[in-house]
Motif scaffolding. Structure first.
Motif, PDB file in Angstrom:
ATOM      1  N   HIS A 411      -8.416  -9.567  -4.160  1.00 26.23           N
ATOM      2  CA  HIS A 411      -8.582  -8.627  -4.762  1.00 26.23           C
ATOM      3  C   HIS A 411      -9.741  -7.756  -5.153  1.00 26.23           C
ATOM      4  CE1 HIS A 411      -4.566  -9.209  -5.646  1.00 26.23           C
ATOM      5  NE2 HIS A 411      -4.633 -10.674  -6.209  1.00 26.23           N
ATOM      6  N   ALA A 412     -10.875  -8.245  -4.271  1.00 25.64           N
ATOM      7  CA  ALA A 412     -12.063  -7.263  -4.211  1.00 25.64           C
ATOM      8  C   ALA A 412     -11.594  -6.079  -3.599  1.00 25.64           C
ATOM      9  CB  ALA A 412     -13.311  -8.205  -3.349  1.00 25.64           C
ATOM     10  N   PHE A 413     -10.625  -5.964  -2.540  1.00 29.51           N
ATOM     11  CA  PHE A 413     -10.253  -4.757  -1.847  1.00 29.51           C
ATOM     12  C   PHE A 413      -9.758  -3.921  -3.091  1.00 29.51           C
ATOM     13  CE2 PHE A 413      -8.074  -7.157   2.104  1.00 29.51           C
ATOM     14  CZ  PHE A 413      -9.385  -7.959   2.202  1.00 29.51           C
ATOM     15  N   SER A 414      -8.911  -4.588  -3.969  1.00 30.62           N
ATOM     16  CA  SER A 414      -8.397  -3.601  -5.018  1.00 30.62           C
ATOM     17  C   SER A 414      -9.838  -2.942  -5.874  1.00 30.62           C
ATOM     18  CB  SER A 414      -7.755  -4.602  -6.147  1.00 30.62           C
ATOM     19  OG  SER A 414      -7.549  -3.681  -7.252  1.00 30.62           O
ATOM     20  N   LEU A 415     -10.879  -3.744  -6.166  1.00 30.29           N
ATOM     21  CA  LEU A 415     -11.967  -3.166  -6.795  1.00 30.29           C
ATOM     22  C   LEU A 415     -12.655  -2.059  -6.094  1.00 30.29           C
ATOM     23  CD1 LEU A 415     -11.452  -5.915  -8.434  1.00 30.29           C
ATOM     24  CD2 LEU A 415     -13.965  -6.106  -8.654  1.00 30.29           C
ATOM     25  N   PHE A 416     -12.850  -2.245  -4.858  1.00 31.98           N
ATOM     26  CA  PHE A 416     -13.424  -1.103  -3.963  1.00 31.98           C
ATOM     27  C   PHE A 416     -12.471   0.258  -4.066  1.00 31.98           C
ATOM     28  CE2 PHE A 416     -15.406  -4.708  -1.575  1.00 31.98           C
ATOM     29  CZ  PHE A 416     -16.668  -4.558  -2.195  1.00 31.98           C
ATOM     30  N   LEU A 488      -9.062   2.957   0.989  1.00 32.80           N
ATOM     31  CA  LEU A 488     -10.594   3.141   1.155  1.00 32.80           C
ATOM     32  C   LEU A 488     -10.661   3.526   2.807  1.00 32.80           C
ATOM     33  CD1 LEU A 488     -13.477   2.776   0.292  1.00 32.80           C
ATOM     34  CD2 LEU A 488     -13.346   0.282   0.943  1.00 32.80           C
ATOM     35  N   ALA A 489      -9.823   2.969   3.667  1.00 35.28           N
ATOM     36  CA  ALA A 489     -10.407   3.422   5.071  1.00 35.28           C
ATOM     37  C   ALA A 489      -9.956   4.803   5.066  1.00 35.28           C
ATOM     38  CB  ALA A 489      -9.348   2.498   6.094  1.00 35.28           C
ATOM     39  N   ARG A 490      -8.844   5.309   4.507  1.00 35.02           N
ATOM     40  CA  ARG A 490      -8.362   6.590   4.747  1.00 35.02           C
ATOM     41  C   ARG A 490      -9.590   7.515   4.027  1.00 35.02           C
ATOM     42  NH1 ARG A 490      -4.267   7.193   7.828  1.00 35.02           N
ATOM     43  NH2 ARG A 490      -2.902   6.022   6.482  1.00 35.02           N
TER      44      ARG A 490
END
Length: 761
Positions: A411-416, A488-490
């Protein structure tokens, strides 16, 4: 002297203005409304919050708390207990994670008693005061009062002995450095003690330590060190598994002793620097005034009007809890440089670090709330995540202070992603994407970092429950995290990476059994796990059952609606959560766990608000075209399951998440899909709530004719224009303005219910 007098006068005037600015229309200082004792009447088998009264400044390095239970009980403050054992420096984010770097102080009179079982005093809550910036309690056994007020890395204490204390009843303060490796050195000529504690519950390098300094305002009548088996009068130093110190004071001239405490994870020298920079020559009352001012400034980022006094207390108690975690883990040296000891590689680095937070809980509402009202803090938190990755090779999932083996997801992915889409870019997004790609494709050294079962997830499209525990829950969470990675990648123009993650984000479909309408465990050969019951906990699920996890498709709610038969069928499925009996099958847990017991006690069907997986579910009615049901149920939960008392929560509060749910819901908004800019509208609790934004604009929610009965939205305008949808975007909020809602006791089933009014996902 004149300069110091002018500085003091300027501070008093500034503080006074801040207190005025941070008082609501009822004239109440906001910090006085928040109750640190909320949620403290808990035991291991039944949680009303599982909280302790954290006395701290916003986002501190350390908090301070009373404790009633002898070490090493991690449920250390239990409101119903009548014994008081000390005030401790604490970093504990959850009793299930436990404590680290703790030490405590306790006034003792008469016979010197040092162990926390022997020195305990009777106390009464009638003689206890608590607000976020201050704690005071009278200790009946010792006829003494102890008070504490904090700074981020230090604290000021005051002990006042009663009239019965004197020559025939000596006055002591006992320092307990706790078990787990500790040392003390007393410098009597400097009225100082220097100490080190190494107690921890895992997840740290071997050189981990908390270095502290205590400076008293009075000379010691006598002093010594102690271990659990021995008191060494006059001894100045002690080192061992569990040591402490004691100090006797002459009360013939004064019954009041004050002392200052500073600590550091870097060194004793840095602890000295922390004391110089954060306390300096300030007396107790000045430290308290500054702590009050810090809380009033942070709490005033949302001001409310209307509601009862109890509702206002509950709201600001929740606001306070959303600003305690994660903890700062960095310090500022004499040159003004931010530095930290890394709990990942054991080295000193320049920069920032935060810790003591479980992202499985807090990605849902806590971090979206910070992105709205404290974006500068959340940006630092994100950079701290990247520093942790640089030093350990993995993004944190549950840190306290290093990686801990608890909960699931990336869920660090979600925070970013959530920060990025909301315009918060003060972190290295390219480095974040690199870390995301790494963690999504590798298993970590413990289950909670990287991806356990990533090969299965990649090859089968799901994690098989026949091979890995909690597999269905992990599949759902990884699919959502892949959506966040694609966002984030997009945003960074990495379309190939974004496409790959976007494709993976659909893998939630592989664990949804459309015949039963529930997510299920699935075997490696593709077959469904046998003996399925939607109320069975554990097994393929984490702290819940399929009743709770079926809704954990945050990023593709339209897809979930379609898979479950369309909007009408989806709404009926949502209804069934509340209509089903609150039954549980204990499954792989083998017996009732407290989350099960708490759900049964709520008697709201299969709705289990005391734990996180289902907390967003109420807001899905808006996607189904029935926003009036969101309005009804959101108010029901706020009214029935929250208050400001020691029993004021319905499960583990979990690092601010359950409180953030309340703060958002009281505003009438909720971020169902972190990583997206949409906020779903519910039923605001107050007549008016104003959010102070970081761009110096304000956003106000007005609820006309709001009341306990008038929970339904009849109509809405945004900045004077009619609004026929039950959602807003982040840009609409941060641009400033007013959302005005006309409230009634009768639902308007036409407003915001058409297919054209539904949110984007």
């Amino acid at each position: 002297m004149k300069r110091r007098l002018l500085e003091t006068l300027q501070f008093v005037l500034t503080t006074g203005l801040m207190l005025i600015a941070s008082s609501n229309v009822f004239g109440e200082s906001l910090v006085s409304l928040a109750n640190p004792l909320q949620g403290t009447d808990s035991v291991q088998d039944f949680s009303h919050g599982n909280l302790y009264p954290a006395i701290a400044t916003p986002f501190p390095m350390n908090a301070w708390s009373a404790y009633t239970q002898p070490m090493p009980d991690s449920f250390y403050y239990q409101y119903q207990q009548t014994k008081f054992r000390g005030i401790r420096q604490t970093h504990q984010p959850s009793p299930w994670i436990n404590e680290y770097a703790a030490f405590s102080f306790m006034p003792v009179t008469g016979e010197l008693r040092v162990n926390d079982r022997d020195r305990a005093s009777d106390f009464s809550h009638e003689q206890e005061q608590a607000r976020p910036s201050y704690y005071q309690v009278y200790l009946q056994t010792h006829d003494a009062t102890i008070e504490v007020t904090p700074t981020p890395r230090c604290a000021s204490f005051k002990v006042t002995y009663g009239d019965s204390v004197g020559e025939d009843r000596p006055a002591y303060i006992v320092l307990d450095a706790f078990r787990g490796g500790s040392s003390v050195q007393i410098l009597p000529d400097r009225k100082t003690v220097i100490g080190t504690v190494r107690n921890n519950s895992g997840g740290v390098p071997s050189n981990f330590a908390n270095y502290f300094i205590v400076k008293f305002d009075q000379a010691f009548e006598s002093h010594g060190t102690w271990t659990p088996d021995n008191i060494a009068e006059g001894q100045n130093e002690a080192t061992g598994d569990h040591v402490g110190a004691y100090f006797q004071f002459n009360t013939s001239t004064s019954h009041e002793v004050t002392y200052q405490v500073a600590s550091s994870f870097i060194s004793h020298e840095q602890a000295e620097q922390n004391m110089r920079s954060e306390i300096g020559t300030d007396d107790f009352d000045t430290v308290l005034a500054k702590a009050d001012a810090a809380w009033n400034e942070h709490l005033a980022r949302i001001t409310i009007e209307g509601g009862s006094h109890e509702q206002r207390r509950t709201f600001y108690s929740a606001m306070y809890r959303t600003m305690l975690f994660p903890h700062q883990f960095y310090e500022i040296d004499s040159a003004g440089t931010k530095k930290y000891y890394s709990p990942y590689d054991g080295k000193i680095h320049e920069g920032v670090m935060y810790t003591d937070s479980g992202l499985w809980d807090t990605f849902r509402a806590l971090h979206p709330l910070l992105n709205l009202i404290a974006p500068e803090t959340n940006a630092e938190i994100l950079q701290g995540l990247l520093n942790a990755y640089n030093e350990s090779g993995w993004l944190p999932a549950w840190a306290s202070p290093g990686h801990r083996d608890c909960m699931i997801g990336n869920h660090a992915f979600s925070l970013f992603a959530d920060a990025w889409v909301k315009g918060i870019r003060d972190f290295d997004a390219e480095a974040a994407l690199k870390a995301i790609v790494h963690d999504a494709n590798n298993e970590g050294p413990i289950r909670t970092i990287g991806r356990q079962g990533c090969d299965f997830y990649r090859e089968l499209g799901y994690i098989p429950s026949s091979e890995i525990s909690e597999a269905t829950a992990k599949t759902l969470e990884f699919a959502y995290d892949d959506y966040c990675a694609s966002v984030l990648a997009r945003g960074l123009g990495e379309d190939e990476i974004a496409d790959r993650f976007a494709a993976d984000s659909t893998k939630w479909r592989n664990v949804l059994d459309t015949e039963t309408g529930f997510v299920r465990g699935r075997n490696k050969d593709g077959s469904w796990a046998e003996h399925f019951s939607p109320d069975e906990w554990g097994g393929p699920f984490t702290e819940g059952s399929s009743w709770h996890w079926t809704w954990s498709v945050f990023h593709d709610i339209d897809g979930l609606i379609e898979a479950l038969g369309g909007r009408d069928a989806f709404a009926k499925r949502l209804d069934s959560v509340f209509n089903a009996p609150p039954t549980v099958r204990t499954g792989s847990y083998g017996g009732l766990i407290h989350e099960m017991t708490e759900m049964i006690a709520l008697n709201m069907g299969q709705y289990a608000h005391g734990n996180q997986p289902i907390q967003h579910m109420i807001y899905l009615y808006v996607h189904a075209g029935q926003p009036w049901k969101t309005q009804y149920h959101a108010r029901q939960v706020m009214d029935r399951l929250y208050d400001s008392s020691p029993r004021g929560l319905c499960g583990d509060e979990d690092n601010g998440q359950t409180s953030a749910w309340y703060v958002f819901s009281a505003l009438g908004l909720y971020p169902v899909t972190p990583g997206d800019t949409t906020y779903i509208m519910g039923s605001p609790l107050f007549e008016r709530a104003t959010v102070q934004l970081s761009n110096d604009k304000t956003f106000t929610v007005e609820a006309i004719e709001n009341s306990h009965e008038n929970v339904y939205v009849q109509s809405a305008t945004l900045n004077g224009e009619p609004l026929d949808r039950a959602w807003l975007t982040h840009d609409e909020i941060v641009s400033g303005g007013t959302l005005r809602l006309q409230m009634s006791d009768v639902p308007n089933k036409m407003w915001a219910s058409s297919p054209e009014s539904r949110p984007a996902h």
